[in-house]
Structures are given as structure tokens and as C-alpha cells.
Design a protein around this motif. Structure first.
Motif, short mmCIF file in Angstrom:
data_model
loop_
_atom_site.label_atom_id
_atom_site.label_comp_id
_atom_site.label_asym_id
_atom_site.label_seq_id
_atom_site.Cartn_x
_atom_site.Cartn_y
_atom_site.Cartn_z
N MET A 1 -1.94 2.92 5.30
CA MET A 1 -1.95 3.60 4.00
C MET A 1 -0.74 3.21 3.16
SD MET A 1 -3.09 5.65 1.78
CE MET A 1 -2.44 6.49 0.37
N ASP A 2 0.39 2.79 3.76
CA ASP A 2 1.60 2.62 2.98
C ASP A 2 1.55 1.48 1.98
OD1 ASP A 2 2.76 4.41 5.29
OD2 ASP A 2 4.04 4.52 3.54
N HIS A 3 0.81 0.40 2.25
CA HIS A 3 0.68 -0.64 1.22
C HIS A 3 -0.12 -0.09 0.04
CE1 HIS A 3 -3.11 -1.09 3.40
NE2 HIS A 3 -3.59 -1.68 2.32
N ARG A 4 -1.11 0.77 0.31
CA ARG A 4 -1.86 1.40 -0.78
C ARG A 4 -0.98 2.39 -1.52
NH1 ARG A 4 -7.04 3.42 2.34
NH2 ARG A 4 -5.47 3.60 3.95
N ARG A 5 -0.12 3.09 -0.78
CA ARG A 5 0.81 4.03 -1.39
C ARG A 5 1.74 3.29 -2.36
NH1 ARG A 5 3.14 8.75 2.35
NH2 ARG A 5 3.46 10.24 0.68
N ARG A 6 2.21 2.12 -1.92
CA ARG A 6 3.10 1.31 -2.75
C ARG A 6 2.38 0.83 -4.00
NH1 ARG A 6 4.62 -1.61 1.28
NH2 ARG A 6 3.41 -3.43 0.80
N ASP A 7 1.12 0.37 -3.85
CA ASP A 7 0.34 -0.09 -5.01
C ASP A 7 0.08 1.05 -5.98
OD1 ASP A 7 0.30 -2.57 -3.86
OD2 ASP A 7 -1.73 -2.38 -3.06
N LEU A 8 -0.24 2.23 -5.44
CA LEU A 8 -0.49 3.38 -6.29
C LEU A 8 0.77 3.75 -7.05
CD1 LEU A 8 -2.30 5.70 -7.25
CD2 LEU A 8 -1.64 6.96 -5.20
N LEU A 9 1.91 3.68 -6.39
CA LEU A 9 3.17 4.00 -7.05
C LEU A 9 3.42 3.06 -8.22
CD1 LEU A 9 5.76 5.67 -7.07
CD2 LEU A 9 6.78 3.90 -5.67
N LYS A 10 3.15 1.76 -8.03
CA LYS A 10 3.33 0.80 -9.12
C LYS A 10 2.45 1.16 -10.31
CE LYS A 10 4.61 -3.14 -6.26
NZ LYS A 10 4.16 -4.39 -5.67
N GLN A 25 13.02 3.74 -4.29
CA GLN A 25 12.54 2.37 -4.53
C GLN A 25 12.61 1.55 -3.24
OE1 GLN A 25 11.97 1.28 -7.97
NE2 GLN A 25 10.98 -0.50 -7.12
N ARG A 26 13.74 1.62 -2.54
CA ARG A 26 13.90 0.89 -1.27
C ARG A 26 12.87 1.35 -0.24
NH1 ARG A 26 19.16 2.10 -2.01
NH2 ARG A 26 19.17 3.61 -0.33
N SER A 30 9.90 -1.04 1.34
CA SER A 30 10.07 -1.42 2.75
C SER A 30 8.75 -1.55 3.49
CB SER A 30 10.92 -0.36 3.46
OG SER A 30 10.15 0.82 3.68
N GLY A 31 7.73 -0.87 3.02
CA GLY A 31 6.46 -0.87 3.72
C GLY A 31 6.44 0.09 4.90
N ALA A 32 7.49 0.91 5.06
CA ALA A 32 7.55 1.87 6.17
C ALA A 32 6.49 2.96 5.99
CB ALA A 32 8.94 2.51 6.23
N ASP A 33 6.08 3.55 7.09
CA ASP A 33 5.15 4.68 7.06
C ASP A 33 5.94 5.91 6.63
OD1 ASP A 33 3.37 6.72 7.41
OD2 ASP A 33 3.02 6.36 9.55
N LEU A 34 5.80 6.29 5.37
CA LEU A 34 6.62 7.37 4.81
C LEU A 34 6.10 8.76 5.15
CD1 LEU A 34 7.48 5.77 1.35
CD2 LEU A 34 8.83 5.78 3.46
#
Length: 197
Positions: A1-10, A25-26, A30-34
């Protein structure tokens, strides 16, 4: 899910002019599971319960999921422990302590023992005045620097954690992967030009 989370954030950031703190931002880059527990340590159980209560005050459960159901407290826990600088952590933890002290001053009890209205009053007291309001000293957008006050940190983390969670994205946001209309059974007119509409 985290790559999707990052894309959604953008997408959210571009659409709303969102400014993230460097630590957030970091974390997103990072791609970590937040949504996972932090790896660098943990906050005390009372602090975690207080964070859950505060997040739910900001985004309560209504006809859509609230902050707790969307996993926001876990998100906040990881950002504060694993991604915040020592100075940011101190601002955040001091803010939690100030809420407790305020509850004791006003009502003679801890923050968690207060009803939701009393909790909201104390939280609102910590909100800095809007830019341009009398007494305002705020010069940077919320989240633009690591040294912003506790309330802005809490709000940033709650909103980010909520709107980048899978649950909130599915219920609160309108995701349209292909904009416009597609007619897969359109008739072709061989006598004139074809127009895309």
C-alpha cells in the motif's frame, strides 16, 4: 500500500498546494510501511491513548470512518518515533504534556478523563492564530518547517495519515483513473471526420 500512499500524497499535494514538513517528506519518500509499529522505540501507553483521542477529535467517525478506524494513531506513532528529529519529537511530546497540564489546571483531572467538549476546548486553545489575525506571528505555511508548534504538527500528521490511508481513500476520495467518457461501442461515420469527445 505504501507506494500507492506515496502516489496519493503527490496527487493531494499538487491539488491542494500541500506543504509537508521535511520529516514527513522523508518518511513518504522512503517507501516504508507507515502503518507498521516504529522500529526506533515506542511512546508510553498513555501517550498513545492521548494521540488516538486527539486524532479522533480532529477527524471523528461520522457516516465515514474516523481517524482511529483509518489507522491514523499508528501512522502518527511511527512518524514521531522513527522520522521526527529530536527537536520535533520534543515539541510534540511537550504538546501532549501541555494538554495534560491544561486539563489539570482547568478541571483537576487528566485529559482523557474529560468529555469530548472539554477536550475540544483545550485543543482549540493550543491552535495558533491564523496568519493576519491580531497577535499572529506565523510566517510559514503549516508543515513547512520542523519547528512549527505542536498543534500544527498534530493536525498535519492526522490529515496526512487519514487521507493517505487505504480506508479513507476508498470512502472519502473520488478516484477516477481515466477522466472523461469512453464509449466502446461507438459507430464510425466513414463519410466525415472522426471527433474525439
Amino acid at each position: 500500500m505504501d507506494h500507492r500512499r506515496r502516489d496519493l500524497l503527490k496527487t493531494l499535494g499538487l491539488g491542494a498546494g500541500l506543504v509537508l514538513s521535511p520529516s514527513c517528506q522523508r518518511a513518504f519518500e522512503s517507501g516504508a510501511d507507515l502503518s507498521a509499529p516504529p522500529v526506533s522505540g515506542t511512546l508510553a501507553a498513555e501517550q498513545l491513548e492521548l494521540i488516538s483521542t486527539l486524532a479522533e477529535l480532529i477527524i471523528p467517525s461520522t457516516d465515514t470512518p474516523g481517524a482511529i478506524e483509518a489507522g491514523v494513531p499508528s501512522f502518527i506513532h511511527q512518524i514521531v518515533v522513527d522520522w521526527y528529529t529530536q527537536a520535533e519529537q520534543q515539541i510534540f511530546l511537550d504538546g501532549l504534556a501541555e494538554l495534560e497540564a491544561g486539563a489539570e489546571r482547568h478541571w483537576g483531572t487528566g485529559f482523557l478523563a474529560l468529555d469530548a467538549e472539554q477536550q475540544s476546548i483545550l485543543l482549540t486553545e493550543m491552535e495558533p492564530p491564523s496568519e493576519g489575525a491580531p497577535g499572529s506571528t506565523m510566517r510559514v505555511p503549516p508543515g513547512a518547517a520542523g519547528d512549527v508548534p505542536f498543534y500544527q504538527k498534530l493536525k498535519e500528521l492526522t490529515v496526512l495519515g487519514y487521507y493517505t490511508s487505504e480506508l479513507a481513500a476508498r470512502t472519502e476520495l473520488d478516484y477516477q483513473p481515466v477522466p472523461g467518457h469512453y464509449d466502446g461501442d461507438a459507430r464510425w461515420d466513414t463519410e466525415s471526420r472522426q471527433w474525439v469527445r
